[in-house]
Design an enzyme around this catalytic site. Structure first.
Site, PDB file in Angstrom:
ATOM      1  N   GLY A  86       0.476  -0.771  -0.053  1.00 47.99           N
ATOM      2  CA  GLY A  86      -0.076  -0.160   0.155  1.00 47.99           C
ATOM      3  C   GLY A  86       0.680   1.165  -0.027  1.00 47.99           C
ATOM      4  O   GLY A  86       0.531   2.756   0.177  1.00 47.99           O
ATOM      5  N   ASP A 119      -2.200   6.781   2.939  1.00 47.41           N
ATOM      6  CA  ASP A 119      -1.855   7.805   2.223  1.00 47.41           C
ATOM      7  C   ASP A 119      -0.582   7.474   1.242  1.00 47.41           C
ATOM      8  O   ASP A 119      -0.127   7.959   0.599  1.00 47.41           O
ATOM      9  CB  ASP A 119      -1.702   8.955   2.684  1.00 47.41           C
ATOM     10  CG  ASP A 119      -0.350   8.587   4.160  1.00 47.41           C
ATOM     11  OD1 ASP A 119       0.278   6.841   4.290  1.00 47.41           O
ATOM     12  OD2 ASP A 119       0.085   9.460   5.102  1.00 47.41           O
ATOM     13  N   ARG A 170      14.944  -0.578   0.617  1.00 44.92           N
ATOM     14  CA  ARG A 170      15.755  -1.963   0.893  1.00 44.92           C
ATOM     15  C   ARG A 170      15.875  -2.830   0.322  1.00 44.92           C
ATOM     16  O   ARG A 170      15.211  -3.192  -0.900  1.00 44.92           O
ATOM     17  CB  ARG A 170      14.621  -2.756   2.606  1.00 44.92           C
ATOM     18  CG  ARG A 170      13.601  -2.429   2.026  1.00 44.92           C
ATOM     19  CD  ARG A 170      12.114  -3.808   3.637  1.00 44.92           C
ATOM     20  NE  ARG A 170      10.601  -3.663   2.573  1.00 44.92           N
ATOM     21  CZ  ARG A 170      10.226  -3.789   3.261  1.00 44.92           C
ATOM     22  NH1 ARG A 170       9.822  -3.470   4.821  1.00 44.92           N
ATOM     23  NH2 ARG A 170       9.300  -4.546   3.085  1.00 44.92           N
ATOM     24  N   ARG A 177       6.314 -13.144   1.115  1.00 48.32           N
ATOM     25  CA  ARG A 177       5.363 -13.233   2.242  1.00 48.32           C
ATOM     26  C   ARG A 177       4.370 -15.189   2.724  1.00 48.32           C
ATOM     27  O   ARG A 177       3.889 -15.089   1.533  1.00 48.32           O
ATOM     28  CB  ARG A 177       4.744 -12.211   3.118  1.00 48.32           C
ATOM     29  CG  ARG A 177       5.310 -10.778   2.930  1.00 48.32           C
ATOM     30  CD  ARG A 177       4.164  -9.641   2.080  1.00 48.32           C
ATOM     31  NE  ARG A 177       5.590  -8.567   1.855  1.00 48.32           N
ATOM     32  CZ  ARG A 177       5.923  -7.570   2.436  1.00 48.32           C
ATOM     33  NH1 ARG A 177       5.565  -7.410   3.903  1.00 48.32           N
ATOM     34  NH2 ARG A 177       6.213  -6.810   2.311  1.00 48.32           N
ATOM     35  N   ASP A 246       1.419 -11.326   7.219  1.00 48.37           N
ATOM     36  CA  ASP A 246       2.269 -10.601   5.757  1.00 48.37           C
ATOM     37  C   ASP A 246       3.565  -9.958   6.007  1.00 48.37           C
ATOM     38  O   ASP A 246       4.134  -9.458   5.391  1.00 48.37           O
ATOM     39  CB  ASP A 246       0.883  -9.164   5.644  1.00 48.37           C
ATOM     40  CG  ASP A 246       0.567  -8.444   6.968  1.00 48.37           C
ATOM     41  OD1 ASP A 246       0.020  -9.566   7.832  1.00 48.37           O
ATOM     42  OD2 ASP A 246       0.623  -7.269   6.572  1.00 48.37           O
ATOM     43  N   ASN A 247       4.106 -10.259   7.523  1.00 53.35           N
ATOM     44  CA  ASN A 247       5.301  -9.344   8.176  1.00 53.35           C
ATOM     45  C   ASN A 247       6.218 -10.514   8.152  1.00 53.35           C
ATOM     46  O   ASN A 247       7.327 -10.223   9.135  1.00 53.35           O
ATOM     47  CB  ASN A 247       5.012  -8.850   8.841  1.00 53.35           C
ATOM     48  CG  ASN A 247       4.637  -7.596   8.941  1.00 53.35           C
ATOM     49  OD1 ASN A 247       4.511  -7.132   7.749  1.00 53.35           O
ATOM     50  ND2 ASN A 247       4.468  -7.035   9.635  1.00 53.35           N
TER      51      ASN A 247
HETATM   52  P1  AMP Z   1       2.117  -3.232   7.894  1.00 51.95           P
HETATM   53  O1  AMP Z   1       1.881  -3.047   9.402  1.00 51.95           O
HETATM   54  O2  AMP Z   1       3.257  -1.878   7.742  1.00 51.95           O
HETATM   55  O3  AMP Z   1       3.405  -4.353   7.423  1.00 51.95           O
HETATM   56  O4  AMP Z   1       1.185  -3.524   7.055  1.00 51.95           O
HETATM   57  C1  AMP Z   1       0.136  -3.481   6.826  1.00 51.95           C
HETATM   58  C2  AMP Z   1      -0.651  -3.602   5.381  1.00 51.95           C
HETATM   59  O5  AMP Z   1      -0.764  -1.845   5.311  1.00 51.95           O
HETATM   60  C3  AMP Z   1      -0.252  -3.096   4.290  1.00 51.95           C
HETATM   61  O6  AMP Z   1      -0.533  -4.190   3.342  1.00 51.95           O
HETATM   62  C4  AMP Z   1       0.767  -1.765   3.744  1.00 51.95           C
HETATM   63  O7  AMP Z   1       0.986  -2.199   2.302  1.00 51.95           O
HETATM   64  C5  AMP Z   1      -1.063  -1.167   4.632  1.00 51.95           C
HETATM   65  N1  AMP Z   1       0.081   0.630   4.771  1.00 51.95           N
HETATM   66  C6  AMP Z   1       0.505   0.485   6.339  1.00 51.95           C
HETATM   67  N2  AMP Z   1       0.389   2.184   5.982  1.00 51.95           N
HETATM   68  C7  AMP Z   1      -0.324   2.622   5.019  1.00 51.95           C
HETATM   69  C8  AMP Z   1      -0.069   4.080   4.489  1.00 51.95           C
HETATM   70  N3  AMP Z   1       0.760   5.090   5.015  1.00 51.95           N
HETATM   71  N4  AMP Z   1      -0.389   3.808   2.841  1.00 51.95           N
HETATM   72  C9  AMP Z   1      -1.066   2.754   2.702  1.00 51.95           C
HETATM   73  N5  AMP Z   1      -0.923   1.883   3.305  1.00 51.95           N
HETATM   74  C10 AMP Z   1      -0.719   1.213   4.267  1.00 51.95           C
HETATM   75 MG    MG Z   2       3.949  -5.227   6.718  1.00 52.75          MG
END
Ligand code: AMP
Ligand code: MG
Length: 484
Positions: A86, A119, A170, A177, A246-247
């Site tokens: 995202g 965003d 990175r 994943r 997903d992580n």
């Molecule tokens: P994370 O918790 O960082 O692993 O993110 C979980 C999901 O939320 C993933 O699909 C990310 O791409 C999405 N995501 C996290 N932050 C944002 C953001 N600011 N804008 C769009 N997608 C986000």
């Molecule tokens: Mg993630």
């Protein structure tokens, strides 16, 4: 420039091509030159306008578009069928100097078709945090994604407050994943799962093509890598903080440094992440959670294992059963080395467990305890060590038993000391130092960031930089945040 386009060339439903808009004023604040060399990328070119276009919005010299990868995931136990990149994108793969393919991936460069209500941006603080912690993990010898660069965007992002925007570039063995497999499985797209599995075997586990059942062998291999990885986390007091499927990387690298943190005082129930209210990803739960995630991976692979579902489940179960064996080997072997033991005795696990219990009772600092234990081997004194423990810890009794155990070792004190100090780091990225570094950077002073990166690149060396000190009570970080 030697950019491949391997993942992006998989079928259309695997990723979405992007045409990111230029950012207002992208500037490199950190460039990892040793890593750039390892990847065969010229640091001078990376600093040029063309290089900055690559690092800030994935613009490739050959004009091929970057892509956002599709994935799903269990977030805190709840399945979300469509997550995806995202706020991230895969620019492509490069072949590093050892011949391995490595992903070049950007986080924070703008919205994608997977942004949902987000965003697509990243704030500078979490970007610097990921840079510092991922590079520290690498220096500690733990498989991890790497940080090639950190940039400011010249734009603001709205979080609790208005913050400067940042981008982290990175590098990973792969960004696939557990959740990528789940994305296809949730749509009953067995062919998608098969294509993904074949891609991963070819890229990360080529030796498995010879196996009798390559997909079962893949599950076994990923299980082993994750078991080993999480054991290594435990041995340095690392808490990932958001081990959603997903992580969790199929390559077995530590990935997604959001609310992660290292233990100061030892506490198996410790949680830093503000959003982890139930302690699902507490320090001591990490092995169980890794195995839970691998169970979700196994489910996606069932149709590939055997046409008979019962037999497929039996096979998957057998593969997952290997987790404990691999975990325990890395884990117990690790505690032995941390305690200075080269011989193996049956009582060693209990000895390690009793030390941890004393640390818990005495609220002793995790990192300093082991470092000073090693010092004690050299000096024969343990006052500095004992001073880390609060009253009633029982550390004195433990030290007596440990000395008796050390007496049965056959190697020299010097050899024992040397191995302990090469195993027990002096430096970990302490939460309060990271916070301090971020606050300075937000005020325009990047010196603490560079100082931290430099010091953490040799975490086992002795130095008088004060960076190894635990937080004073008023410096203690209580919560960490995803920064999303
Ligand atoms: P994370 O918790 O960082 O692993 O993110 C979980 C999901 O939320 C993933 O699909 C990310 O791409 C999405 N995501 C996290 N932050 C944002 C953001 N600011 N804008 C769009 N997608 C986000
Ligand atoms: Mg993630």
């Amino acid at each position: 420039m030697p950019f491949s386009r391997i993942y992006a060339a998989l079928p259309e439903r695997f990723s979405a091509p992007l045409a990111p808009a230029p950012l207002r004023n992208p500037q490199i604040v950190a460039l990892n030159e040793p890593l750039a060399h390892e990847l065969g990328l010229d640091p001078d070119w990376l600093r040029s306008p063309a290089g900055i276009a690559l690092l800030s919005r994935g613009t490739r010299p050959d004009g091929a578009p970057p892509v956002a990868m599709a994935y799903a995931g269990h977030q805190f136990g709840h399945f979300v069928p469509s997550l995806g990149d995202g706020r991230a994108m895969l620019a492509g793969e490069v072949t590093d100097r050892t011949g391995r393919l490595r992903d070049i991936h950007l986080k924070g460069s703008g919205p994608t078709p997977f942004s949902r209500r987000g965003d697509g941006r990243a704030a500078l603080g979490p970007v610097l945090r990921e840079y510092v912690v991922s590079e520290a993990m690498n220096a500690l010898g733990i498989p991890t994604t790497r940080a090639l660069a950190a940039l400011t965007t010249g734009e603001s992002v709205v979080r609790e407050t208005l913050q400067p925007g940042g981008i982290i570039v990175r590098v990973a063995a792969s960004h696939v994943r557990v959740g990528t497999f789940q994305y296809f499985a949730a749509q009953d797209d067995v062919e998608g799962v098969r294509i993904l599995a074949d891609h991963i075997i070819g890229r990360l586990y080529p030796e498995l093509t010879e196996a009798e059942n390559p997909y079962l062998a893949l599950l076994e291999a990923v299980t082993a890598r994750q078991a080993d990885l999480v054991a290594r986390w435990m041995l340095v007091g690392f808490i990932h903080g958001v081990m959603n499927t997903d992580n969790m990387s199929i390559a077995g690298e530590t990935i997604d440094f959001g609310p992660c943190a290292f233990l100061d005082a030892y506490d198996p129930a410790k949680v830093f992440s503000f959003i982890d209210q139930n302690g699902r990803y507490a320090y001591g739960n990490q092995p169980d959670m890794a195995l839970w995630n691998l169970g979700r991976l196994a489910e996606t692979l069932l149709p590939l294992l055997d046409s008979d579902r019962e037999r497929a489940i039996e096979q998957a179960r057998g593969a997952l059963m290997r987790f404990d064996g691999v975990f325990n080997e890395t884990y117990l072997g690790g505690w032995r080395r941390k305690m200075g033991l080269a011989l193996e005795e049956n009582g060693d696990a209990r000895l390690a467990g009793r030390l941890l219990a004393a640390m818990h009772r005495g609220e002793a600092d995790f990192t300093l305890t082991f470092r000073r234990l090693g010092e004690g081997v050299r000096t024969g004194e343990t006052e500095d060590l004992v001073s880390l423990f609060g009253a009633g810890s029982g550390i004195e009794d433990w030290l007596g038993d440990w000395r008796a155990r050390l007496d049965r070792e056959e190697r020299s004190v010097q050899a024992c000391h040397a191995e302990m100090q090469a195993t027990n780091p002096r430096l970990i990225p302490r939460n309060h130092r990271i916070e301090e570094m971020i606050q300075s950077a937000l005020a325009g002073d990047y010196a603490p960031f560079h100082r931290l990166v430099e010091a953490l690149s040799h975490p086992f060396a002795d130095a008088q930089d004060g960076l190894d000190a635990p937080p004073a009570p008023d410096e203690r970080v209580m919560n960490t945040f995803c920064g999303t």
